[in-house]
Design a protein around this motif. Structure first.
Motif, PDB file in Angstrom:
ATOM      1  N   PRO A  83     -17.728 -63.775   0.067  1.00 15.39           N
ATOM      2  CA  PRO A  83     -19.109 -64.534   0.391  1.00 15.39           C
ATOM      3  C   PRO A  83     -20.242 -64.171  -0.524  1.00 15.39           C
ATOM      4  O   PRO A  83     -20.256 -63.193  -0.838  1.00 15.39           O
ATOM      5  N   THR A  84     -21.036 -65.035  -0.515  1.00 14.51           N
ATOM      6  CA  THR A  84     -22.239 -65.007  -1.592  1.00 14.51           C
ATOM      7  C   THR A  84     -23.534 -65.461  -0.649  1.00 14.51           C
ATOM      8  O   THR A  84     -23.533 -66.300   0.093  1.00 14.51           O
ATOM      9  N   ALA A  85     -24.377 -64.603  -1.091  1.00 13.66           N
ATOM     10  CA  ALA A  85     -25.569 -64.645  -0.035  1.00 13.66           C
ATOM     11  C   ALA A  85     -26.881 -64.652  -1.167  1.00 13.66           C
ATOM     12  O   ALA A  85     -27.122 -63.693  -2.047  1.00 13.66           O
ATOM     13  N   LEU A  86     -27.707 -65.758  -1.075  1.00 19.91           N
ATOM     14  CA  LEU A  86     -28.935 -65.813  -2.043  1.00 19.91           C
ATOM     15  C   LEU A  86     -29.988 -65.719  -1.069  1.00 19.91           C
ATOM     16  O   LEU A  86     -30.404 -66.438  -0.091  1.00 19.91           O
ATOM     17  N   TRP A  87     -30.810 -64.616  -1.652  1.00 20.70           N
ATOM     18  CA  TRP A  87     -32.108 -64.524  -0.605  1.00 20.70           C
ATOM     19  C   TRP A  87     -32.999 -64.999  -1.518  1.00 20.70           C
ATOM     20  O   TRP A  87     -33.323 -64.251  -2.796  1.00 20.70           O
ATOM     21  N   LEU A  88     -33.981 -65.709  -1.541  1.00 19.84           N
ATOM     22  CA  LEU A  88     -34.945 -66.384  -1.997  1.00 19.84           C
ATOM     23  C   LEU A  88     -36.038 -65.976  -1.538  1.00 19.84           C
ATOM     24  O   LEU A  88     -36.765 -66.010  -0.452  1.00 19.84           O
ATOM     25  N   VAL A  89     -36.923 -65.220  -2.439  1.00 21.09           N
ATOM     26  CA  VAL A  89     -38.155 -64.419  -2.280  1.00 21.09           C
ATOM     27  C   VAL A  89     -39.414 -65.052  -3.076  1.00 21.09           C
ATOM     28  O   VAL A  89     -40.704 -64.803  -2.909  1.00 21.09           O
ATOM     29  N   ASP A  90     -39.166 -66.326  -3.858  1.00 23.82           N
ATOM     30  CA  ASP A  90     -40.420 -66.835  -4.395  1.00 23.82           C
ATOM     31  C   ASP A  90     -40.725 -68.174  -4.069  1.00 23.82           C
ATOM     32  O   ASP A  90     -41.396 -69.039  -4.647  1.00 23.82           O
ATOM     33  N   ASP A  91     -40.090 -68.596  -2.779  1.00 17.95           N
ATOM     34  CA  ASP A  91     -40.291 -69.952  -2.360  1.00 17.95           C
ATOM     35  C   ASP A  91     -41.652 -69.891  -1.871  1.00 17.95           C
ATOM     36  O   ASP A  91     -42.362 -68.948  -1.177  1.00 17.95           O
ATOM     37  N   PRO A  92     -42.401 -71.273  -1.650  1.00 20.64           N
ATOM     38  CA  PRO A  92     -41.728 -72.320  -2.397  1.00 20.64           C
ATOM     39  C   PRO A  92     -42.113 -72.746  -3.725  1.00 20.64           C
ATOM     40  O   PRO A  92     -42.041 -73.746  -4.213  1.00 20.64           O
ATOM     41  N   TYR A  93     -42.540 -71.755  -4.440  1.00 16.91           N
ATOM     42  CA  TYR A  93     -43.080 -72.043  -5.719  1.00 16.91           C
ATOM     43  C   TYR A  93     -42.005 -72.430  -6.756  1.00 16.91           C
ATOM     44  O   TYR A  93     -42.202 -72.946  -7.833  1.00 16.91           O
ATOM     45  N   HIS A  94     -40.804 -72.221  -6.531  1.00 19.86           N
ATOM     46  CA  HIS A  94     -39.552 -72.333  -7.650  1.00 19.86           C
ATOM     47  C   HIS A  94     -38.525 -73.242  -6.946  1.00 19.86           C
ATOM     48  O   HIS A  94     -37.264 -73.004  -7.299  1.00 19.86           O
ATOM     49  N   THR A  95     -39.100 -73.958  -5.940  1.00 24.13           N
ATOM     50  CA  THR A  95     -37.797 -74.708  -5.484  1.00 24.13           C
ATOM     51  C   THR A  95     -37.189 -75.755  -6.238  1.00 24.13           C
ATOM     52  O   THR A  95     -36.209 -76.240  -5.787  1.00 24.13           O
ATOM     53  N   ASP A  96     -37.854 -76.202  -7.066  1.00 21.83           N
ATOM     54  CA  ASP A  96     -37.342 -76.997  -8.303  1.00 21.83           C
ATOM     55  C   ASP A  96     -35.993 -76.336  -8.697  1.00 21.83           C
ATOM     56  O   ASP A  96     -34.968 -76.991  -9.125  1.00 21.83           O
ATOM     57  N   ILE A  97     -35.968 -74.954  -9.022  1.00 22.40           N
ATOM     58  CA  ILE A  97     -34.878 -74.538  -9.599  1.00 22.40           C
ATOM     59  C   ILE A  97     -33.908 -73.910  -8.602  1.00 22.40           C
ATOM     60  O   ILE A  97     -32.636 -74.198  -8.488  1.00 22.40           O
ATOM     61  N   SER A  98     -34.609 -73.674  -7.213  1.00 24.58           N
ATOM     62  CA  SER A  98     -33.541 -73.047  -6.123  1.00 24.58           C
ATOM     63  C   SER A  98     -32.981 -74.361  -5.496  1.00 24.58           C
ATOM     64  O   SER A  98     -31.833 -74.080  -5.066  1.00 24.58           O
ATOM     65  N   SER A  99     -33.402 -75.621  -5.432  1.00 23.82           N
ATOM     66  CA  SER A  99     -32.694 -76.748  -5.047  1.00 23.82           C
ATOM     67  C   SER A  99     -31.350 -76.926  -5.643  1.00 23.82           C
ATOM     68  O   SER A  99     -30.552 -77.554  -5.001  1.00 23.82           O
ATOM     69  N   VAL A 100     -31.268 -76.427  -6.970  1.00 25.41           N
ATOM     70  CA  VAL A 100     -30.006 -76.567  -7.727  1.00 25.41           C
ATOM     71  C   VAL A 100     -29.006 -75.554  -7.405  1.00 25.41           C
ATOM     72  O   VAL A 100     -27.959 -75.806  -7.318  1.00 25.41           O
ATOM     73  N   SER A 101     -29.869 -74.280  -7.482  1.00 29.37           N
ATOM     74  CA  SER A 101     -28.807 -73.081  -7.125  1.00 29.37           C
ATOM     75  C   SER A 101     -28.243 -72.949  -5.761  1.00 29.37           C
ATOM     76  O   SER A 101     -27.158 -72.815  -5.627  1.00 29.37           O
ATOM     77  N   ALA A 102     -28.923 -73.107  -4.764  1.00 27.35           N
ATOM     78  CA  ALA A 102     -29.059 -72.930  -3.397  1.00 27.35           C
ATOM     79  C   ALA A 102     -27.610 -73.471  -2.787  1.00 27.35           C
ATOM     80  O   ALA A 102     -26.652 -72.757  -2.083  1.00 27.35           O
ATOM     81  N   PRO A 103     -27.248 -74.537  -3.088  1.00 26.77           N
ATOM     82  CA  PRO A 103     -25.885 -75.363  -2.444  1.00 26.77           C
ATOM     83  C   PRO A 103     -24.567 -74.574  -3.055  1.00 26.77           C
ATOM     84  O   PRO A 103     -23.502 -74.859  -2.330  1.00 26.77           O
ATOM     85  N   HIS A 104     -24.658 -73.903  -4.167  1.00 23.34           N
ATOM     86  CA  HIS A 104     -23.591 -73.113  -4.476  1.00 23.34           C
ATOM     87  C   HIS A 104     -23.229 -71.849  -3.801  1.00 23.34           C
ATOM     88  O   HIS A 104     -22.024 -71.444  -3.883  1.00 23.34           O
ATOM     89  N   TYR A 105     -24.162 -71.330  -2.822  1.00 15.83           N
ATOM     90  CA  TYR A 105     -24.046 -70.123  -2.235  1.00 15.83           C
ATOM     91  C   TYR A 105     -23.474 -70.367  -0.599  1.00 15.83           C
ATOM     92  O   TYR A 105     -23.571 -71.145  -0.210  1.00 15.83           O
ATOM     93  N   SER A 106     -22.485 -69.415  -0.267  1.00 20.46           N
ATOM     94  CA  SER A 106     -22.032 -69.376   0.979  1.00 20.46           C
ATOM     95  C   SER A 106     -23.203 -69.309   2.236  1.00 20.46           C
ATOM     96  O   SER A 106     -23.040 -70.128   3.372  1.00 20.46           O
ATOM     97  N   PHE A 107     -24.205 -68.471   1.906  1.00 24.32           N
ATOM     98  CA  PHE A 107     -25.352 -68.306   2.696  1.00 24.32           C
ATOM     99  C   PHE A 107     -26.617 -68.257   1.935  1.00 24.32           C
ATOM    100  O   PHE A 107     -26.701 -67.938   0.717  1.00 24.32           O
ATOM    101  N   VAL A 108     -27.736 -69.089   2.528  1.00 27.49           N
ATOM    102  CA  VAL A 108     -28.936 -69.047   1.779  1.00 27.49           C
ATOM    103  C   VAL A 108     -30.064 -68.533   2.849  1.00 27.49           C
ATOM    104  O   VAL A 108     -29.939 -68.737   3.975  1.00 27.49           O
ATOM    105  N   PHE A 109     -30.687 -67.511   2.458  1.00 27.59           N
ATOM    106  CA  PHE A 109     -31.709 -66.842   3.212  1.00 27.59           C
ATOM    107  C   PHE A 109     -32.923 -67.120   2.402  1.00 27.59           C
ATOM    108  O   PHE A 109     -32.977 -66.749   1.219  1.00 27.59           O
ATOM    109  N   THR A 110     -34.139 -67.363   2.977  1.00 26.12           N
ATOM    110  CA  THR A 110     -35.310 -67.481   2.387  1.00 26.12           C
ATOM    111  C   THR A 110     -36.496 -67.080   3.471  1.00 26.12           C
ATOM    112  O   THR A 110     -36.492 -66.940   4.466  1.00 26.12           O
TER     113      THR A 110
END
Length: 333
Positions: A87-114
């Motif tokens: 399992p891979t968990a992405l914890w996004l702590v720069d939202d919403p400022y970097h959502t152009d980047i995270s929109s590409v990476s987030a779907p690759h993870y098992s879990f997304v935490f923001t």
């Protein structure tokens, strides 16, 4: 929606799992998260984003890989980890400022935490199946009450980059600050129209002040200012214009030192702290000046608010609570 960090207990037995943690390079966050994990799981392996996490995982078989932000962690690594069944968990702590980047990476993870409550529907719309709100916190070994050196005593302190909205704000309050003992530290403050007026109060290009020094500056200040970055700053990667509703890590870190904080408001602030009781707020430069002047003259009220903010932070806003909830969510099925 309730705050995830309030669900998990602060104390408890170690969970018999091994966790890889891929650092982002935010020292105050990385250190707080690693320390919290060490008290929650059997083994923690901190990794740099350039390391071959997938190869190490094939050899060591961790039960979970947690990645902070993941802006420089190759997606090929994420895919390889998931192909290993980990399992891979992405914890996004720069939202919403970097959502152009995270929109590409987030779907690759098992879990997304923001940490940004306003981004939940955004990631779900991208096809991320397991998306959760997980606020930030304060690292307790770095941000805590302590005696500051006399050289760090100030009336008003602000540490952070001079983003466009901050420059405009501080230009408005510059005449008020001119006769106060003030510290402003960070990049780009020479863009101030009133730079000459405040020059002797500015530690220029000091955004990467060590967390321990930042904590000392908070402890030495009568008032610590917080001003969130705007959603449309030119340095952002937020072309969709997603509005920020959640508070930044600085909010928790200032409160964790017991300092009096005067902050602008965000949508979820009142769910995390009681405004005007645990943290003071302002909605305009004029209100900031009015409240700052008041609290500089009313030390007892200022100290009481700081102590109540400290207590709330220690009780509810620690990385141990946040990581306990993350782990609980991942392994609850």
């Amino acid at each position: 929606m309730g705050v995830a960090g309030r669900i998990a207990p602060e104390q408890g037995m170690l969970r018999d799992i091994k966790v890889f943690y891929v650092k982002e390079g935010f020292t105050s966050l990385d250190d707080g998260i690693i320390e919290a994990l060490q008290g929650l799981v059997r083994e923690v392996v901190p990794l740099h984003e350039s390391q071959d996490a997938a190869q190490l995982a094939a050899e060591q078989r961790p039960d979970l890989v947690i990645v902070l932000n993941g802006t420089r962690f190759p997606l090929s690594q994420v895919d390889a980890l998931r192909n290993l069944g980990i399992p891979t968990a992405l914890w996004l702590v720069d939202d919403p400022y970097h959502t152009d980047i995270s929109s590409v990476s987030a779907p690759h993870y098992s879990f997304v935490f923001t940490h940004e409550i306003n981004c939940l529907s955004f990631y779900r719309a991208l096809g991320c199946g397991r998306v959760h709100y997980l606020p930030l916190a304060a690292g307790r070994s770095t941000y805590f009450p302590k005696k500051a050196d006399i050289t760090q005593h100030t009336d008003i302190c602000f540490i952070g980059n001079g983003f466009v909205n901050r420059i405009a704000f501080f230009d408005r309050i510059a005449p008020f600050l001119a006769d106060k003992k003030v510290l402003i530290a960070g990049w780009w403050w020479d863009r101030l129209t009133n730079y000459a007026l405040l020059k002797d109060k500015i530690k220029l290009n000091a955004d990467w002040m060590p967390p321990g020094e930042t904590s000392s500056c908070y402890n030495g200040a009568k008032i610590v200012v917080n001003l969130h970055r705007s959603d449309d700053d030119p340095s952002n990667f937020n072309s969709r214009g997603i509005a920020g509703h959640s508070i930044n890590p600085r909010t928790y870190e200032i409160c964790a030192t017991g300092a009096f904080q005067l902050t602008d408001t965000r949508g979820d602030l009142a769910d995390l702290y009681v405004p005007e009781k645990e943290i003071a707020t302002y909605a305009s430069p004029e209100e900031f000046i009015e409240k700052a002047a008041y609290y500089l003259e009313h030390a007892d009220e200022r100290v009481a608010i700081g102590l109540r903010g400290l207590r709330r932070t220690l009780e509810e806003h620690t990385y141990r609570r946040r990581l306990a909830q993350l782990i609980q969510t991942v392994f609850s099925g």
